[in-house]
Design a protein around this motif. Structure first.
Motif, PDB file in Angstrom:
ATOM      1  N   GLN A 205      -9.188   9.346  -1.644  1.00 20.42           N
ATOM      2  CA  GLN A 205      -9.562  10.588  -2.316  1.00 20.42           C
ATOM      3  C   GLN A 205      -8.349  11.265  -2.955  1.00 20.42           C
ATOM      4  O   GLN A 205      -8.456  11.873  -4.016  1.00 20.42           O
ATOM      5  N   GLU A 206      -7.196  11.136  -2.310  1.00 18.87           N
ATOM      6  CA  GLU A 206      -5.985  11.705  -2.888  1.00 18.87           C
ATOM      7  C   GLU A 206      -5.640  11.022  -4.207  1.00 18.87           C
ATOM      8  O   GLU A 206      -5.298  11.671  -5.200  1.00 18.87           O
ATOM      9  N   GLN A 241      -9.647 -16.579  -2.523  1.00 20.42           N
ATOM     10  CA  GLN A 241      -8.467 -17.437  -2.457  1.00 20.42           C
ATOM     11  C   GLN A 241      -7.232 -16.750  -3.050  1.00 20.42           C
ATOM     12  O   GLN A 241      -6.471 -17.339  -3.819  1.00 20.42           O
ATOM     13  N   LEU A 242      -7.056 -15.497  -2.709  1.00 18.51           N
ATOM     14  CA  LEU A 242      -5.878 -14.749  -3.142  1.00 18.51           C
ATOM     15  C   LEU A 242      -4.837 -14.764  -2.030  1.00 18.51           C
ATOM     16  O   LEU A 242      -5.170 -14.801  -0.845  1.00 18.51           O
ATOM     17  N   SER A 243      -3.582 -14.747  -2.427  1.00 18.26           N
ATOM     18  CA  SER A 243      -2.513 -14.715  -1.432  1.00 18.26           C
ATOM     19  C   SER A 243      -2.519 -13.353  -0.743  1.00 18.26           C
ATOM     20  O   SER A 243      -2.611 -12.314  -1.389  1.00 18.26           O
ATOM     21  N   LEU A 244      -2.394 -13.384   0.560  1.00 21.77           N
ATOM     22  CA  LEU A 244      -2.465 -12.150   1.348  1.00 21.77           C
ATOM     23  C   LEU A 244      -1.114 -11.445   1.302  1.00 21.77           C
ATOM     24  O   LEU A 244      -0.412 -11.294   2.314  1.00 21.77           O
ATOM     25  N   ASN A 245      -0.767 -11.003   0.107  1.00 26.43           N
ATOM     26  CA  ASN A 245       0.472 -10.263  -0.099  1.00 26.43           C
ATOM     27  C   ASN A 245       0.134  -8.782  -0.173  1.00 26.43           C
ATOM     28  O   ASN A 245      -0.510  -8.337  -1.127  1.00 26.43           O
ATOM     29  N   PRO A 246       0.542  -7.987   0.819  1.00 24.09           N
ATOM     30  CA  PRO A 246       0.138  -6.572   0.818  1.00 24.09           C
ATOM     31  C   PRO A 246       0.675  -5.795  -0.376  1.00 24.09           C
ATOM     32  O   PRO A 246       0.075  -4.811  -0.798  1.00 24.09           O
ATOM     33  N   GLN A 247       1.794  -6.224  -0.950  1.00 25.03           N
ATOM     34  CA  GLN A 247       2.342  -5.504  -2.092  1.00 25.03           C
ATOM     35  C   GLN A 247       1.479  -5.691  -3.336  1.00 25.03           C
ATOM     36  O   GLN A 247       1.436  -4.816  -4.200  1.00 25.03           O
ATOM     37  N   LYS A 248       0.814  -6.841  -3.450  1.00 22.67           N
ATOM     38  CA  LYS A 248      -0.032  -7.097  -4.615  1.00 22.67           C
ATOM     39  C   LYS A 248      -1.464  -6.640  -4.403  1.00 22.67           C
ATOM     40  O   LYS A 248      -2.157  -6.288  -5.357  1.00 22.67           O
ATOM     41  N   LEU A 249      -1.928  -6.666  -3.160  1.00 25.52           N
ATOM     42  CA  LEU A 249      -3.325  -6.313  -2.885  1.00 25.52           C
ATOM     43  C   LEU A 249      -3.522  -4.823  -2.664  1.00 25.52           C
ATOM     44  O   LEU A 249      -4.657  -4.349  -2.712  1.00 25.52           O
ATOM     45  N   GLY A 251      -3.279  -0.784  -3.526  1.00 22.77           N
ATOM     46  CA  GLY A 251      -3.247   0.091  -4.689  1.00 22.77           C
ATOM     47  C   GLY A 251      -2.277   1.240  -4.481  1.00 22.77           C
ATOM     48  O   GLY A 251      -1.452   1.237  -3.556  1.00 22.77           O
ATOM     49  N   GLN A 252      -2.377   2.242  -5.348  1.00 22.59           N
ATOM     50  CA  GLN A 252      -1.471   3.383  -5.247  1.00 22.59           C
ATOM     51  C   GLN A 252      -1.746   4.236  -4.019  1.00 22.59           C
ATOM     52  O   GLN A 252      -0.878   4.989  -3.594  1.00 22.59           O
ATOM     53  N   CYS A 253      -2.937   4.114  -3.459  1.00 21.68           N
ATOM     54  CA  CYS A 253      -3.261   4.872  -2.258  1.00 21.68           C
ATOM     55  C   CYS A 253      -2.707   4.221  -1.001  1.00 21.68           C
ATOM     56  O   CYS A 253      -2.784   4.799   0.086  1.00 21.68           O
ATOM     57  N   GLY A 254      -2.153   3.004  -1.113  1.00 26.25           N
ATOM     58  CA  GLY A 254      -1.651   2.292   0.051  1.00 26.25           C
ATOM     59  C   GLY A 254      -2.703   1.458   0.749  1.00 26.25           C
ATOM     60  O   GLY A 254      -2.382   0.696   1.671  1.00 26.25           O
ATOM     61  N   LYS A 255      -3.958   1.560   0.338  1.00 26.75           N
ATOM     62  CA  LYS A 255      -5.043   0.766   0.895  1.00 26.75           C
ATOM     63  C   LYS A 255      -5.327  -0.418  -0.022  1.00 26.75           C
ATOM     64  O   LYS A 255      -4.784  -0.528  -1.121  1.00 26.75           O
ATOM     65  N   LEU A 256      -6.198  -1.325   0.444  1.00 25.84           N
ATOM     66  CA  LEU A 256      -6.573  -2.472  -0.382  1.00 25.84           C
ATOM     67  C   LEU A 256      -7.292  -1.996  -1.643  1.00 25.84           C
ATOM     68  O   LEU A 256      -8.057  -1.028  -1.609  1.00 25.84           O
ATOM     69  N   LYS A 257      -7.057  -2.674  -2.741  1.00 26.89           N
ATOM     70  CA  LYS A 257      -7.623  -2.268  -4.022  1.00 26.89           C
ATOM     71  C   LYS A 257      -9.154  -2.359  -3.998  1.00 26.89           C
ATOM     72  O   LYS A 257      -9.726  -3.309  -3.474  1.00 26.89           O
TER      73      LYS A 257
END
Length: 397
Positions: A205-206, A241-249, A251-257
């Motif tokens: 929400q932020e 089949q996406l790489s489990l890279n937290p930096q790429k997955l 979003g700006q909220c810090g949660k998964l996109k």
């Protein structure tokens, strides 16, 4: 109007950006708006217009109000609405029958619900007070953060909103744990001399309130059109089949996109005809395990346990045939027997059908400079020079 994306100067109806005073359809001026496709249609004779309207406030916050005074209100009008205490000032974002559809979508029964009322169209005095209050929000937010840091509270003041008459300030904050802000409210009330309200919002929400640009180069979905925030799991990335890279997955909220859920149903439908990824095939050469799968081409890659670097490409129909043999307690001869020879398709190159020449046709090629061998002894260079002069002497006639 006050709009961060339009860079308003703080004066009413004086926008430096879109010049539309809040009635535009771009960015946060009319964020998450509904297009009124019935605006050019008149009501049938004897029918009255729906007496509820949708009013938009800061950062896309929208509420429904009852037009009990039967005021002639159009989209874009600035109105004073009922609130406790005092009154608030907002902009009408939707009128007519589409308001009834929006209320039904948000599970609001307009027959039984006691909706707040619209007092009047905002006067110039109302707009001036509202603009002055909005102009103070930035400095108030900075001061509020300083007080929270001084009290060592683990929270972040992400946004604030003044009420239209300036009688109340709403602080929106995010925090991982529960925060005891009783002392904080006392400090705020002493500093700002007005009524204080604290509202905790989630990280999604932020992000939707503040907006921004995503990694795709477009505005955030949550701040433009997405209204419901569904939970996103890492299994959505595994199915695609996406790489489990937290930096790429993340979003700006810090949660998964949120966009990980958009194509998930398509992938799940395609995976229904696939064997499990942990499928093992028993062959005469040994056990084979699945290494990779191409969902939309219907292909799977297998390798032997003792030779994991050598992969064999198989179609899912062939894999199912081998699994059926294993269920009958029969061993498959070898994976190589099921490999189909495929011819590589020729690479498609650009065909110069118009006879155009190269763009670099006027560029002059660089000339290579001959380098002198400075490592040669000086005496030898003199001898070579004298020999050259003797050979070039003119012949006497």
């Amino acid at each position: 109007m006050a709009c961060a994306n339009c860079s308003t100067s703080g004066k009413s109806h004086d926008n430096k950006g879109c010049k539309n005073s809040g009635s535009c359809s771009e960015s946060s001026c009319n964020k998450l708006t509904v297009f009124d496709w019935l605006s050019n249609m008149g009501l049938p004779t004897g029918e009255k217009m729906f007496d509820c309207v949708e009013v938009r406030f800061k950062n896309g916050r929208k509420e429904f109000f009852k037009n009990s005074e039967s005021l002639s209100i159009a989209i874009g009008d600035v109105v004073a609405t009922e609130t406790a205490p005092g009154h608030d000032v907002g902009i009408v974002s939707l009128t007519g029958e589409l308001v009834k559809v929006q209320m039904k979508k948000k599970n609001i029964d307009y027959h039984t619900a006691e909706l707040p009322k619209i007092y009047r169209k905002a006067t110039q005095k109302d707009i001036d007070i509202w603009s002055e209050a909005r102009a103070k929000e930035e400095t108030t937010q900075v001061k509020a953060r300083e007080i929270a840091i001084k009290l060592n509270l683990e929270m972040k003041i992400s946004d604030i909103e003044y009420q239209g008459d300036g009688s109340k300030i709403t602080f929106y904050y995010t925090a991982n744990d529960r925060v005891d802000f009783r002392q904080l409210i006392k400090e705020y009330a002493q500093e700002f001399k007005t009524r204080i309200e604290m509202k905790q919002v989630g990280f999604r929400q932020e992000a939707s309130r503040l907006g921004g640009i995503g990694s795709c180069g477009r505005e955030l979905c949550c701040s433009t059109w997405l209204t419901d925030f569904r939970s996103v799991n890492t299994s959505a990335a595994r199915y695609q089949q996406l790489s489990l890279n937290p930096q790429k997955l993340a979003g700006q909220c810090g949660k998964l996109k949120c966009c990980l859920n958009y194509e998930l149903d398509t992938y799940l439908d395609a995976l229904k005809g696939f064997p499990d990824l942990d499928t093992r095939i028993k062959t005469e050469k040994g056990e084979a395990i699945c290494q990779k799968q191409d969902i939309f081409k219907g292909l799977m890659w297998f390798s032997y346990k003792d030779n994991a670097a050598n992969w064999h490409k198989l179609h899912i129909s062939q894999v199912k045939e081998m699994i059926a043999l294993n269920k009958q307690n029969k061993l498959v001869s070898a994976l190589e027997d099921y490999i189909e020879e495929t011819t590589e398709e020729p690479e498609v190159t650009f065909n110069n059908a118009m006879g155009q020449e190269s763009l670099t046709r006027f560029d002059q090629p660089k000339r290579k400079k001959k380098r002198r061998n400075n490592n040669q002894p000086q005496q030898k260079r003199k001898e070579n020079f004298s020999k050259g002069n003797e050979n070039n002497k003119p012949v006497k006639k």
